[in-house]
Design a protein around this motif. Sequence first.
Motif, PDB file in Angstrom:
ATOM      1  N   GLN A  33       0.827  -1.204   0.000  1.00 54.10           N
ATOM      2  CA  GLN A  33       0.000   0.000   0.000  1.00 54.10           C
ATOM      3  C   GLN A  33       0.860   1.253   0.000  1.00 54.10           C
ATOM      4  N   GLY A  34       1.964   1.219   0.725  1.00 57.07           N
ATOM      5  CA  GLY A  34       2.873   2.364   0.735  1.00 57.07           C
ATOM      6  C   GLY A  34       3.384   2.707  -0.655  1.00 57.07           C
ATOM      7  N   LEU A  61       1.816   1.722  -3.535  1.00 56.53           N
ATOM      8  CA  LEU A  61       0.645   2.090  -4.342  1.00 56.53           C
ATOM      9  C   LEU A  61       0.209   3.531  -4.089  1.00 56.53           C
ATOM     10  N   ASP A  62       0.415   4.026  -2.879  1.00 57.53           N
ATOM     11  CA  ASP A  62      -0.017   5.383  -2.539  1.00 57.53           C
ATOM     12  C   ASP A  62       0.807   6.464  -3.234  1.00 57.53           C
ATOM     13  N   ASP A  63       1.926   6.094  -3.800  1.00 60.15           N
ATOM     14  CA  ASP A  63       2.773   7.049  -4.518  1.00 60.15           C
ATOM     15  C   ASP A  63       2.627   6.779  -6.019  1.00 60.15           C
ATOM     16  N   SER A  67      -6.169  -1.850  -4.590  1.00 57.00           N
ATOM     17  CA  SER A  67      -5.560  -1.781  -3.261  1.00 57.00           C
ATOM     18  C   SER A  67      -4.523  -2.879  -3.068  1.00 57.00           C
TER      19      SER A  67
END
Length: 186
Positions: free
Chosen positions: A129-130, A132-134, A146
Amino acid sequence: MPGPRRPNRGPSAAAENRAALITAARQVFATEGYGAPLSSVARAAGVGQGSLYRHFPDRVALAMAVFEEQVAALEALAAEPGRTIDDLLAVMTENAVASTAFIELVSRASTEPDPRILGLRERVVGLLQGVLDDPRRAPRIRPGVSADDLVLIFGMIAGALAHIPARERRATVRRAWSLLREGVEL
């Protein structure tokens, strides 16, 4: 292949026995899957089942010891500047090809809520997720995909790989990713 039975050296051999059990479990899980008999692990390590259960009271404890290093390596990779979701997925795919047991273990966390498995799964989900968030680190991933989705995908891949011979896994995983990418990429 069973290792030679070593003479009992008592408590002084504890660290060596533990290391031998982890090495043997990695090999047995890679060839026979997560459900492999633990007696096979003890035999391959050259120790008795009593020694296995002194170090690892159950299958999950043994699997956690084996797979801890894979998760730590993924976390280190995710922390490197410039690493992308493709880098992480490539390593996870290689791990799945080598042994479906890790993916089976993490995937089971949603149906078998053992806190130890959940903790491992949460670490994997968190590092994915870290990234994917960028958007710069996951430029081709469709918005809304997600980390849980990616773990689900790996569970599906592991399910497919678990039922085919190791020599066919690489071609199967390439084919599976080619089909699955349509659902996650832009």
